[in-house]
Structures are given as structure tokens and as C-alpha cells.
Write an enzyme that holds these catalytic residues in place. Structure first.
Site, PDB file in Angstrom:
ATOM      1  N   ASN A 160       0.636  -1.045   0.384  1.00  0.00           N
ATOM      2  CA  ASN A 160       0.330   0.013  -0.201  1.00  0.00           C
ATOM      3  C   ASN A 160       1.193   0.880   0.166  1.00  0.00           C
ATOM      4  O   ASN A 160       0.716   2.574  -0.553  1.00  0.00           O
ATOM      5  CB  ASN A 160      -0.418   0.165   0.794  1.00  0.00           C
ATOM      6  N   ILE A 191      -1.162  -2.469  17.409  1.00  0.00           N
ATOM      7  CA  ILE A 191      -1.834  -1.668  17.568  1.00  0.00           C
ATOM      8  C   ILE A 191      -1.745  -0.584  18.608  1.00  0.00           C
ATOM      9  O   ILE A 191      -0.749  -0.201  19.567  1.00  0.00           O
ATOM     10  CB  ILE A 191      -3.068  -2.345  18.738  1.00  0.00           C
ATOM     11  N   LEU A 214     -10.753   0.395  17.744  1.00  0.00           N
ATOM     12  CA  LEU A 214      -9.902  -0.450  16.561  1.00  0.00           C
ATOM     13  C   LEU A 214     -11.046  -0.648  15.863  1.00  0.00           C
ATOM     14  O   LEU A 214     -11.744  -1.302  15.737  1.00  0.00           O
ATOM     15  CB  LEU A 214      -8.907  -1.451  18.028  1.00  0.00           C
ATOM     16  N   ARG A 253       5.413  -0.362  25.444  1.00  0.00           N
ATOM     17  CA  ARG A 253       4.152  -0.083  24.582  1.00  0.00           C
ATOM     18  C   ARG A 253       4.619   1.683  24.658  1.00  0.00           C
ATOM     19  O   ARG A 253       4.928   2.188  23.123  1.00  0.00           O
ATOM     20  CB  ARG A 253       2.845  -0.296  24.826  1.00  0.00           C
ATOM     21  N   HIS A 262      -8.554  -1.059   6.755  1.00  0.00           N
ATOM     22  CA  HIS A 262      -8.842  -2.511   6.439  1.00  0.00           C
ATOM     23  C   HIS A 262      -9.396  -3.092   5.825  1.00  0.00           C
ATOM     24  O   HIS A 262     -10.564  -2.738   5.193  1.00  0.00           O
ATOM     25  CB  HIS A 262      -9.565  -2.193   7.778  1.00  0.00           C
ATOM     26  N   ASN A 300      -6.023   4.850   8.480  1.00  0.00           N
ATOM     27  CA  ASN A 300      -5.742   3.405   8.144  1.00  0.00           C
ATOM     28  C   ASN A 300      -6.760   2.963   7.149  1.00  0.00           C
ATOM     29  O   ASN A 300      -6.931   3.066   6.409  1.00  0.00           O
ATOM     30  CB  ASN A 300      -6.338   2.880   9.275  1.00  0.00           C
TER      31      ASN A 300
HETATM   32  C1  GRF Z   1      -3.001  -5.614   3.721  1.00  0.00           C
HETATM   33  O1  GRF Z   1      -4.688  -6.671   3.728  1.00  0.00           O
HETATM   34  C2  GRF Z   1      -4.133  -4.786   4.249  1.00  0.00           C
HETATM   35  O2  GRF Z   1      -5.291  -4.389   3.770  1.00  0.00           O
HETATM   36  C3  GRF Z   1      -3.230  -4.374   6.023  1.00  0.00           C
HETATM   37  O3  GRF Z   1      -1.648  -5.130   5.477  1.00  0.00           O
HETATM   38  C4  GRF Z   1      -2.129  -6.044   4.799  1.00  0.00           C
HETATM   39  C5  GRF Z   1      -0.634  -5.433   4.192  1.00  0.00           C
HETATM   40  O4  GRF Z   1      -0.584  -4.537   3.226  1.00  0.00           O
HETATM   41  N1  GRF Z   1      -3.381  -3.224   6.817  1.00  0.00           N
HETATM   42  P1  GRF Z   1       0.883  -4.085   2.706  1.00  0.00           P
HETATM   43  O5  GRF Z   1       1.246  -5.221   1.773  1.00  0.00           O
HETATM   44  O6  GRF Z   1       1.589  -4.689   4.050  1.00  0.00           O
HETATM   45  O7  GRF Z   1       0.557  -2.908   2.594  1.00  0.00           O
END
Ligand code: GRF
Length: 192
Positions: free
Chosen positions: A13, A95, A147, A68, A112, A110
């Protein structure tokens, strides 16, 4: 306007967002740029892509911190060096505490891999298949303390095929993620 992208793994992404910026997804006048890619995993494949594309990278390894809170303090410092207008979670698998989310309120996104509010949490594709869903998809949303909730910015729908496995469905959804995340960011940058 600096954008900082947080990853944990392959960063497909992140790569899609970088590619869309390189293709002029948002006009230069906006002065928007991907200023840094930061990972909590030193071995994240996406770091190499960022470096190859001349983008600053940093690693804040959560395993090196006693708590954390300590990890998030270090992460915030690494992010705030860039004074980001937007912090983009892209395959970031930690998280975040309400304090972290609050610090970036209104500028934390984000993606999802489900049609929220359906299937928050993990293993979304397997759960959609097991539920007998005919459609699945992805959601770009503002991050809030709860979340996988928060105002929805973009969604994409894909069909679930009878012979789908979690992997084949994930691949179909991921293609759509790479389309809607850059679009959501470009729209947010233009609309402010
Ligand atoms: C994808 O399924 C995305 O929806 C989730 O993490 C997975 C890998 O994402 N957030 P990426 O290839 O590391 O961007």
C-alpha cells in the site's frame, strides 16, 4: 505538507501511494510529499522500496522497548521529525494507544481489509468466506481510539467467488486497496 507512512511488512500500500505521488496524484502546488517511511520491523520489505525511491526511512523496533508507551514515544519522535500533515498506517501491525491516536487526531489514516464495520480485527478474509459473504472489500478510515472504527473515507467492494481461499480473496482485495488508498489521500490533501 509532509506525509509519513508507517509499515510493518511488504508495504504494497505504501508503494502504491508513492507511485501515485510520482505520477502526480496531487498537484505540486499542494506541496505534498511522502517525507518518510517508518517501520516497526527492521526486516520490512517496504524499506528497500522506499530507499530505492529516495524516501527517508527509519526503523523503530518495538521489540527493543520495555513497554508499549516507550515504543510509542520513540515512534512519535521519529514521525514528528517530519512534522507530518498526514500519518498513513499501511500494513502497520501494531495497535496504537489512545494517547498516540490523540496526538495525531484528524491526521491519522488506516486501511483495513474488510467492509467496515463488518469484520474489524484480524483474519478478515477467512471470516468473510466462513460467513458465506458474497462480497468483501477494503476500507480507508480515520483512526480513532477504538480499533478499526472511525470515520470512513473510501471503500471498495469485490466479489467473493465460490472457490475463494483467504489468499485468493486477499489478493483481489489488495488490488482495490492500492486504488482507494492513494485516492483517499489525494482527496484529503485537496479538501484539507
Ligand atoms: C493488507 O491486507 C492491508 O489491508 C493490511 O495489511 C495487509 C498488507 O498490506 N493493512 P501491505 O502490503 O503491507 O501494504
Amino acid at each position: 505538507k509532509n506525509i509519513v507512512i508507517l509499515i510493518s511488512g511488504g508495504g504494497s500500500n505504501m508503494a502504491a501511494i508513492v507511485r501515485s505521488a510520482q505520477r502526480g496524484a496531487w498537484d505540486a502546488a499542494l506541496g505534498a510529499r511522502v517525507a518518510a517511511v517508518i517501520s516497526n520491523r527492521p526486516d520490512a520489505g517496504g524499506l528497500a522500496f522506499a530507499r530505492e525511491n529516495g524516501i527517508a526511512t527509519a526503523v523503530v523496533d518495538h521489540k527493543e522497548f520495555p513497554s508499549r508507551e516507550a515504543f510509542e514515544d520513540a515512534l512519535r519522535r521519529a514521525v514528528d521529525v517530519h512534522a507530518p500533515a498526514l500519518v498513513v498506517l499501511a500494513g502497520f501491525m501494531r495497535i496504537l494507544t489512545p494517547a498516540f491516536v490523540e496526538h495525531y487526531a484528524g491526521r491519522l489514516l488506516n486501511i483495513h481489509p474488510s467492509l467496515l464495520p463488518a469484520f474489524p480485527g484480524l483474519h478478515t478474509h477467512q471470516r468473510a468466506i466462513e460467513a458465506g459473504c458474497r462480497v468483501a472489500g477494503a476500507t480507508v478510515h480515520q483512526v480513532t481510539a477504538e480499533l478499526d472504527h472511525g470515520p470512513i473515507l473510501e471503500q471498495a467492494v469485490v466479489p467473493v467467488m465460490p472457490d475463494d481461499t483467504a489468499d485468493t480473496l486477499a489478493a483481489r482485495v489488495l488490488t482495490q486497496e492500492h486504488r482507494i488508498y492513494p485516492r483517499a489521500i489525494a482527496r484529503l490533501l485537496r479538501e484539507g
